[in-house]
Scaffold this active site. Structure first.
Site, short mmCIF file in Angstrom:
data_model
loop_
_atom_site.label_atom_id
_atom_site.label_comp_id
_atom_site.label_asym_id
_atom_site.label_seq_id
_atom_site.Cartn_x
_atom_site.Cartn_y
_atom_site.Cartn_z
N HIS A 179 31.27 -0.16 8.01
CA HIS A 179 31.56 1.28 7.97
C HIS A 179 31.91 1.76 9.37
CE1 HIS A 179 29.11 1.50 4.03
NE2 HIS A 179 30.38 1.37 3.79
N ALA A 180 33.13 2.25 9.49
CA ALA A 180 33.72 2.47 10.81
C ALA A 180 32.92 3.42 11.69
CB ALA A 180 35.14 3.01 10.60
N ARG A 181 32.33 4.44 11.10
CA ARG A 181 31.73 5.50 11.92
C ARG A 181 30.34 5.14 12.42
NH1 ARG A 181 31.31 9.31 6.67
NH2 ARG A 181 29.38 8.54 5.76
N GLU A 182 29.80 4.01 11.99
CA GLU A 182 28.40 3.68 12.30
C GLU A 182 28.31 3.01 13.67
OE1 GLU A 182 27.24 1.70 8.68
OE2 GLU A 182 27.51 3.53 7.52
N ARG A 233 35.00 6.22 7.38
CA ARG A 233 34.04 5.20 6.96
C ARG A 233 34.73 3.91 6.48
NH1 ARG A 233 29.00 5.03 3.58
NH2 ARG A 233 29.46 3.93 1.65
N ASN A 252 31.83 -1.86 1.78
CA ASN A 252 30.53 -2.24 1.21
C ASN A 252 30.45 -1.92 -0.28
OD1 ASN A 252 28.13 -3.59 1.69
ND2 ASN A 252 26.97 -1.68 1.95
N ARG A 253 31.62 -1.71 -0.91
CA ARG A 253 31.72 -1.63 -2.37
C ARG A 253 32.80 -2.60 -2.86
NH1 ARG A 253 28.22 0.92 -0.73
NH2 ARG A 253 27.50 3.04 -1.22
N HIS A 305 23.91 -1.23 9.24
CA HIS A 305 24.49 0.07 8.92
C HIS A 305 23.66 1.16 9.61
CE1 HIS A 305 27.28 -1.17 5.67
NE2 HIS A 305 26.52 -2.25 5.71
N SER A 306 24.14 2.40 9.48
CA SER A 306 23.36 3.54 9.96
C SER A 306 23.80 4.77 9.17
CB SER A 306 23.59 3.77 11.45
OG SER A 306 24.93 4.17 11.69
N TYR A 361 19.86 5.94 -5.83
CA TYR A 361 21.26 5.99 -6.20
C TYR A 361 21.79 4.57 -6.19
CZ TYR A 361 26.03 7.79 -6.24
OH TYR A 361 27.32 8.08 -6.58
N GLU A 383 19.49 0.02 7.77
CA GLU A 383 19.98 1.34 8.16
C GLU A 383 19.25 1.66 9.46
OE1 GLU A 383 22.36 3.04 6.85
OE2 GLU A 383 22.57 2.31 4.80
ZN LIG Z 1 27.13 1.90 6.25
#
Ligand SMILES: [Zn+2]
Length: 430
Positions: A179-182, A233, A252-253, A305-306, A361, A383
């Site tokens: 995820h790019a923004r993490e 993301r 990640n999906r 991740h974060s 979720y 995370e």
């Molecule tokens: Zn992530």
């Protein structure tokens, strides 16, 4: 002329983050399982973007576009979910974050060296990886298996004191920045490299294990968050059916385990769009291939991740537990204990558990589930810490990066030892 230049500079600065004009961010704190689930149900209706997932007794942080704010707040009130505003003006807060980052990190380290008082642009990470491979040829092998959608090399390091030839050693795989923004995740990967190669204080980590470290799974997205859109993301591919208008896939999906079944957005503009097919993304095929190529020896896989301060394990799609759940839980507990000893009081305490049960979720097509499905016994999503109450801003202040990488390394060491004990060569009964 001088005035004009200054004016242009000011205009350029304030034009940054313009995509987020009018957006707000909210803390949301569900206190029952029902509230947690109804919050999950609001995601698609209000096009919510969770920067940090909520859990019971753990507030989440969510970005809300202007057109959905009043409806979202009404829905929270209706469900009795506690909430409060985090940033009245997301763009303004991002501008403040930038100022903070500049204030914390002043001098630039020499090329090929890594500093942990700042976030790390792609080129800095790649220069570091290249230099480590060059300076430690007996320990490190640089692999560039493919280029990203936009043509950037995807690079990882194989680290081994026995040149990957001792097949009795166990192997650990760590990747980050799917995820790019993490942005807090690649420093954890580069610090792992540092602790294995340049500053080996835990020699058993190399005696007993071989390592693969992939710091930037998604270089296109990562560059895009630095140069254009801070909260991007996904990947940047455009070859799915609405790619021109809405590029990118949630990496990640995109794995082929229960792909496109639950917890995804069928809208290509959505943040959790799983792609047109499983493994449609070249970046994700790189992760898949590492998993398969090293499966016989891989005892633990960590996907960084974060944010959220969580260690999560399968199965994410339905909340059931695998036969390895006891080992997953006890390993996670041990990792978190080691982290907690080193953690700052400001940071939220880590939460551990099955990913669906913790965040309330489901997720399908995740790397954590896929790795476990094909046979990696210990497969975790980390995370990393940040954004708890009292920590303002959208990315953890750069002054905390060193703290996060050091405490996480303690967790990695303990996790590796536990994985080796459980599933290493003398005990490979799975
Ligand atoms: Zn992530």
């Amino acid at each position: 002329m001088k005035t004009l230049i200054i004016f242009c500079l000011v205009a350029a600065v304030s034009a940054k983050h313009e995509a987020y004009l009018g957006w707000k961010s909210y803390y949301v704190a569900p206190s029952t399982q029902d509230q947690l689930q109804s919050l999950g149900g609001m995601i698609s209706g209000f096009d919510l973007d969770f920067l940090s997932r909520a859990a019971l007794n753990r507030e989440g942080l969510v970005l809300v576009k202007p057109e959905y704010q009043s409806g979202f707040v009404a829905a929270l009130k209706n469900e009795g979910i506690q909430y409060w505003v985090h940033a009245e003006d997301v763009k303004a807060q991002l501008d403040l974050d930038d100022q903070d980052a500049e204030a914390v990190s002043r001098s630039t380290p020499p090329k090929g060296e890594m500093a942990y008082d700042r976030y790390q642009p792609l080129q800095v990470i790649y220069d570091y990886i290249d230099s480590v491979a060059k300076n430690y040829p007996n320990l490190v092998t640089l692999v560039t298996p493919a280029n990203s959608y936009e043509g950037r090399p995807i690079k990882y390091l194989k680290i081994s004191s026995t040149n990957f030839e001792d097949k009795s050693k166990s192997l650990i795989f760590i990747e980050s920045t799917t995820h790019a923004r993490e942005w807090i995740t690649p420093p954890v990967a580069t610090f792992t490299i540092h602790k294995l190669v340049e500053n080996l204080t835990n020699p058993d980590m190399l005696e007993r294990f071989d390592w693969i470290v992939l710091p930037v799974v998604n270089p296109d997205g990562y560059e895009f968050t630095h140069n254009s859109t801070r909260f991007w993301r996904k990947t940047r591919s455009m070859d799915h059916f609405d790619g021109q208008r809405c590029p990118g896939v949630d990496g990640n999906r995109n794995f082929d385990f229960k792909w496109n079944t639950v917890g995804v957005s069928s809208n290509p503009c959505g943040e959790t769009f799983p792609g047109g097919a499983p493994f449609s993304e070249v970046e994700i095929r790189v992760v898949r291939d590492i998993l398969h190529e090293n499966l016989d020896r891989m005892v633990m896989y960590l996907s960084m991740h974060s944010y959220g301060s969580m260690v999560l394990y399968p199965w994410g799609h339905d909340g059931t537990l695998s036969n390895y759940a006891f080992a997953q839980q006890t390993t996670a507990v041990n990792m978190v204990k080691a982290i907690t000893v080193r953690a700052l009081p400001d940071f939220p305490k880590y939460t551990i558990g099955n990913s669906k049960l913790v965040i309330g979720y489901p997720t399908s097509g995740s790397s954590q589930d896929y790795a476990h499905y094909i046979g990696v016994p210990l497969s975790f999503t980390y995370e990393l810490p940040g954004l708890g109450r009292g920590l303002l801003g959208f990315h953890l202040s750069a002054r905390y990066i060193r703290q996060v990488v050091e405490e996480t390394w303690e967790g990695i060491v303990v996790g590796a030892r536990r994985a080796g004990q459980l599933y290493g060569p003398s005990n490979r009964y799975y």
